[in-house]
Design an enzyme around this catalytic site. Structure first.
Site, PDB file in Angstrom:
ATOM      1  N   LYS A  14       0.835  -1.211   0.000  1.00 50.57           N
ATOM      2  CA  LYS A  14       0.000   0.000   0.000  1.00 50.57           C
ATOM      3  C   LYS A  14       0.874   1.267   0.000  1.00 50.57           C
ATOM      4  O   LYS A  14       0.635   2.185  -0.767  1.00 50.57           O
ATOM      5  CB  LYS A  14      -0.937   0.018   1.229  1.00 50.57           C
ATOM      6  CG  LYS A  14      -1.868  -1.199   1.291  1.00 50.57           C
ATOM      7  CD  LYS A  14      -2.837  -1.124   2.454  1.00 50.57           C
ATOM      8  CE  LYS A  14      -2.205  -1.143   3.825  1.00 50.57           C
ATOM      9  NZ  LYS A  14      -1.546  -2.438   4.190  1.00 50.57           N
ATOM     10  N   ARG A  89     -10.121   0.357   8.503  1.00 54.33           N
ATOM     11  CA  ARG A  89      -9.715  -1.004   8.845  1.00 54.33           C
ATOM     12  C   ARG A  89     -10.800  -1.772   9.584  1.00 54.33           C
ATOM     13  O   ARG A  89     -10.593  -2.915   9.953  1.00 54.33           O
ATOM     14  CB  ARG A  89      -8.485  -0.935   9.745  1.00 54.33           C
ATOM     15  CG  ARG A  89      -7.164  -1.105   8.984  1.00 54.33           C
ATOM     16  CD  ARG A  89      -6.048  -0.842   9.985  1.00 54.33           C
ATOM     17  NE  ARG A  89      -4.888  -1.625   9.747  1.00 54.33           N
ATOM     18  CZ  ARG A  89      -3.772  -1.168   9.187  1.00 54.33           C
ATOM     19  NH1 ARG A  89      -3.703   0.065   8.741  1.00 54.33           N
ATOM     20  NH2 ARG A  89      -2.731  -1.949   9.057  1.00 54.33           N
ATOM     21  N   ARG A 128      11.989  -5.981   5.294  1.00 60.26           N
ATOM     22  CA  ARG A 128      11.973  -4.539   5.560  1.00 60.26           C
ATOM     23  C   ARG A 128      12.455  -4.251   6.985  1.00 60.26           C
ATOM     24  O   ARG A 128      13.125  -3.249   7.232  1.00 60.26           O
ATOM     25  CB  ARG A 128      10.566  -3.973   5.363  1.00 60.26           C
ATOM     26  CG  ARG A 128      10.541  -2.460   5.508  1.00 60.26           C
ATOM     27  CD  ARG A 128       9.195  -1.869   5.248  1.00 60.26           C
ATOM     28  NE  ARG A 128       8.204  -2.338   6.203  1.00 60.26           N
ATOM     29  CZ  ARG A 128       6.926  -2.008   6.164  1.00 60.26           C
ATOM     30  NH1 ARG A 128       6.481  -1.243   5.197  1.00 60.26           N
ATOM     31  NH2 ARG A 128       6.091  -2.462   7.080  1.00 60.26           N
ATOM     32  N   ARG A 134      11.196  -0.046  12.026  1.00 63.79           N
ATOM     33  CA  ARG A 134       9.827  -0.208  12.537  1.00 63.79           C
ATOM     34  C   ARG A 134       9.797  -1.390  13.493  1.00 63.79           C
ATOM     35  O   ARG A 134      10.068  -2.524  13.093  1.00 63.79           O
ATOM     36  CB  ARG A 134       8.850  -0.436  11.370  1.00 63.79           C
ATOM     37  CG  ARG A 134       8.212   0.848  10.889  1.00 63.79           C
ATOM     38  CD  ARG A 134       7.238   0.622   9.767  1.00 63.79           C
ATOM     39  NE  ARG A 134       6.055  -0.130  10.151  1.00 63.79           N
ATOM     40  CZ  ARG A 134       4.976  -0.236   9.409  1.00 63.79           C
ATOM     41  NH1 ARG A 134       4.945   0.384   8.228  1.00 63.79           N
ATOM     42  NH2 ARG A 134       3.951  -0.941   9.804  1.00 63.79           N
ATOM     43  N   ARG A 146      -0.347  -9.141  13.153  1.00 68.08           N
ATOM     44  CA  ARG A 146      -0.917  -8.067  12.311  1.00 68.08           C
ATOM     45  C   ARG A 146      -1.772  -8.674  11.198  1.00 68.08           C
ATOM     46  O   ARG A 146      -2.849  -8.171  10.874  1.00 68.08           O
ATOM     47  CB  ARG A 146       0.204  -7.211  11.698  1.00 68.08           C
ATOM     48  CG  ARG A 146       0.827  -6.251  12.694  1.00 68.08           C
ATOM     49  CD  ARG A 146       2.222  -5.807  12.267  1.00 68.08           C
ATOM     50  NE  ARG A 146       2.242  -5.033  11.039  1.00 68.08           N
ATOM     51  CZ  ARG A 146       3.354  -4.783  10.342  1.00 68.08           C
ATOM     52  NH1 ARG A 146       4.530  -5.258  10.758  1.00 68.08           N
ATOM     53  NH2 ARG A 146       3.304  -4.072   9.243  1.00 68.08           N
TER      54      ARG A 146
HETATM   55  P1  AP5 Z   1       4.661  -1.515   1.813  1.00 64.58           P
HETATM   56  O1  AP5 Z   1       4.433  -0.767   0.558  1.00 64.58           O
HETATM   57  O2  AP5 Z   1       5.185  -0.786   2.981  1.00 64.58           O
HETATM   58  O3  AP5 Z   1       3.346  -2.325   2.225  1.00 64.58           O
HETATM   59  P2  AP5 Z   1       2.150  -1.844   3.121  1.00 64.58           P
HETATM   60  O4  AP5 Z   1       0.938  -2.571   2.658  1.00 64.58           O
HETATM   61  O5  AP5 Z   1       2.063  -0.338   3.162  1.00 64.58           O
HETATM   62  O6  AP5 Z   1       2.671  -2.429   4.497  1.00 64.58           O
HETATM   63  P3  AP5 Z   1       2.689  -1.814   5.944  1.00 64.58           P
HETATM   64  O7  AP5 Z   1       3.503  -2.713   6.811  1.00 64.58           O
HETATM   65  O8  AP5 Z   1       3.105  -0.389   5.956  1.00 64.58           O
HETATM   66  O9  AP5 Z   1       1.186  -1.974   6.273  1.00 64.58           O
HETATM   67  P4  AP5 Z   1       0.470  -2.052   7.578  1.00 64.58           P
HETATM   68  O10 AP5 Z   1      -0.938  -2.072   7.129  1.00 64.58           O
HETATM   69  O11 AP5 Z   1       0.879  -3.097   8.547  1.00 64.58           O
HETATM   70  O12 AP5 Z   1       1.016  -0.746   8.288  1.00 64.58           O
HETATM   71  P5  AP5 Z   1       0.328   0.587   8.738  1.00 64.58           P
HETATM   72  O13 AP5 Z   1       1.399   1.581   8.818  1.00 64.58           O
HETATM   73  O14 AP5 Z   1      -0.906   0.886   7.982  1.00 64.58           O
HETATM   74  O15 AP5 Z   1       5.612  -2.756   1.433  1.00 64.58           O
HETATM   75  C1  AP5 Z   1       6.095  -3.646   2.414  1.00 64.58           C
HETATM   76  C2  AP5 Z   1       7.491  -4.120   1.974  1.00 64.58           C
HETATM   77  O16 AP5 Z   1       7.363  -4.878   0.759  1.00 64.58           O
HETATM   78  C3  AP5 Z   1       8.455  -2.978   1.654  1.00 64.58           C
HETATM   79  O17 AP5 Z   1       9.738  -3.334   2.068  1.00 64.58           O
HETATM   80  C4  AP5 Z   1       8.387  -2.857   0.121  1.00 64.58           C
HETATM   81  O18 AP5 Z   1       9.577  -2.367  -0.431  1.00 64.58           O
HETATM   82  C5  AP5 Z   1       8.130  -4.301  -0.288  1.00 64.58           C
HETATM   83  N1  AP5 Z   1       7.338  -4.409  -1.520  1.00 64.58           N
HETATM   84  C6  AP5 Z   1       6.320  -3.598  -1.920  1.00 64.58           C
HETATM   85  N2  AP5 Z   1       5.825  -4.011  -3.106  1.00 64.58           N
HETATM   86  C7  AP5 Z   1       6.543  -5.104  -3.461  1.00 64.58           C
HETATM   87  C8  AP5 Z   1       6.500  -5.977  -4.589  1.00 64.58           C
HETATM   88  N3  AP5 Z   1       5.629  -5.818  -5.576  1.00 64.58           N
HETATM   89  N4  AP5 Z   1       7.384  -7.016  -4.619  1.00 64.58           N
HETATM   90  C9  AP5 Z   1       8.282  -7.217  -3.602  1.00 64.58           C
HETATM   91  N5  AP5 Z   1       8.381  -6.391  -2.513  1.00 64.58           N
HETATM   92  C10 AP5 Z   1       7.518  -5.355  -2.445  1.00 64.58           C
HETATM   93  O19 AP5 Z   1      -0.160   0.194  10.234  1.00 64.58           O
HETATM   94  C11 AP5 Z   1       0.739  -0.071  11.278  1.00 64.58           C
HETATM   95  C12 AP5 Z   1      -0.043  -0.220  12.571  1.00 64.58           C
HETATM   96  O20 AP5 Z   1      -0.706   1.034  12.891  1.00 64.58           O
HETATM   97  C13 AP5 Z   1      -1.173  -1.254  12.564  1.00 64.58           C
HETATM   98  O21 AP5 Z   1      -0.700  -2.548  12.869  1.00 64.58           O
HETATM   99  C14 AP5 Z   1      -2.105  -0.693  13.654  1.00 64.58           C
HETATM  100  O22 AP5 Z   1      -1.625  -0.996  14.942  1.00 64.58           O
HETATM  101  C15 AP5 Z   1      -1.994   0.811  13.451  1.00 64.58           C
HETATM  102  N6  AP5 Z   1      -2.999   1.336  12.507  1.00 64.58           N
HETATM  103  C16 AP5 Z   1      -2.764   1.920  11.299  1.00 64.58           C
HETATM  104  N7  AP5 Z   1      -3.915   2.275  10.708  1.00 64.58           N
HETATM  105  C17 AP5 Z   1      -4.909   1.909  11.563  1.00 64.58           C
HETATM  106  C18 AP5 Z   1      -6.327   1.983  11.491  1.00 64.58           C
HETATM  107  N8  AP5 Z   1      -6.973   2.518  10.429  1.00 64.58           N
HETATM  108  N9  AP5 Z   1      -7.048   1.482  12.521  1.00 64.58           N
HETATM  109  C19 AP5 Z   1      -6.442   0.955  13.608  1.00 64.58           C
HETATM  110  N10 AP5 Z   1      -5.091   0.831  13.744  1.00 64.58           N
HETATM  111  C20 AP5 Z   1      -4.339   1.310  12.711  1.00 64.58           C
END
Ligand code: AP5
Length: 193
Positions: A14, A89, A128, A134, A146
């Site tokens: 994402k 979410r 990552r 992180r 997660r």
């Molecule tokens: P990346 O692009 O970072 O993937 P992502 O889907 O954004 O992953 P995140 O870990 O950031 O998502 P998340 O949903 O856990 O985190 P968030 O910050 O929202 O890619 C991941 C890796 O893969 C990178 O190294 C990238 O280079 C690689 N990659 C990308 N595309 C690729 C490809 N095609 N091929 C190979 N490699 C690739 O949430 C974190 C925490 O915050 C949650 O756990 C929760 O506690 C809290 N939180 C956030 N939002 C909410 C909400 N709305 N409600 C409640 N709690 C929330």
């Protein structure tokens, strides 16, 4: 105003695709994960409370993230459109978002859901974690928590928007460019309607 939800499990790409999409379409990027990490970095009371929850791989309470999104919408009155990343979410967050957008006479144009296998997600996030700093990426148990939280509480968001025919599922595996290109073609189809 055209608003997009980029949807998918942790590690589905994402954040990676959001950066490319906002550059291509001039949208305002709203990532609740980034907003929460900024609160943590600034050591605010909200950030200190959120860190404990995030480090366990659990979801932060709905009212906290809805409040952050509400302020971000208010602070960007002239945005051409928003790209929501990691939000909503839960069903409650989805309903709250629809209400907030309605106040702006706007709605979600499309939910782009990226499908990636669990083993690929774990591999990407552990990888990552070697460099990202992180804390929720360094431990496989937290990564799997997660993903479980996503399966139990977040997959329903696709059902919610599915009832309005707004969800498109795409393959989230392949090169970043291939995935970007399929996301763009879905957005272009809907923007021209
Ligand atoms: P990346 O692009 O970072 O993937 P992502 O889907 O954004 O992953 P995140 O870990 O950031 O998502 P998340 O949903 O856990 O985190 P968030 O910050 O929202 O890619 C991941 C890796 O893969 C990178 O190294 C990238 O280079 C690689 N990659 C990308 N595309 C690729 C490809 N095609 N091929 C190979 N490699 C690739 O949430 C974190 C925490 O915050 C949650 O756990 C929760 O506690 C809290 N939180 C956030 N939002 C909410 C909400 N709305 N409600 C409640 N709690 C929330």
């Amino acid at each position: 105003m055209f608003n997009i939800i980029l949807f998918g499990p942790p590690g589905s790409g994402k954040g990676t695709q959001s950066e490319k999409l906002i550059a291509a379409y001039g949208l305002k990027h709203l990532s609740t994960g980034d907003l929460l990490r900024s609160e943590i970095a600034n050591k605010t009371p909200l950030g200190i409370e959120a860190k404990t929850i995030m480090d366990k791989g659990q979801l932060v309470p709905d009212e906290v993230v809805v409040g952050m999104i509400s302020s971000a919408l208010e602070n960007n009155p002239h945005a051409k459109g928003f790209l929501f990343d990691g939000f909503p979410r839960t069903t409650a967050q989805s309903e709250a978002l629809d209400k907030l957008l309605k106040l702006k006479n706007a709605e979600i144009g499309v939910v782009l859901a990226m499908d990636v296998s669990e083993e690929e997600l774990v591999k990407r996030l552990l990888n990552r974690g070697l460099t990202s700093g992180r804390s929720d990426d360094t431990n496989e148990e937290v990564i799997r928590a997660r993903i479980k939280e996503y399966q139990e509480k977040t997959t329903v968001v696709a059902n919610y928007y599915g009832q309005f025919n707004k969800v498109v599922h795409l393959k989230g595996e392949g090169t970043v460019e291939e995935i970007f290109s399929s996301l763009c073609s879905e957005i272009d189809k809907r923007m021209s309607n």
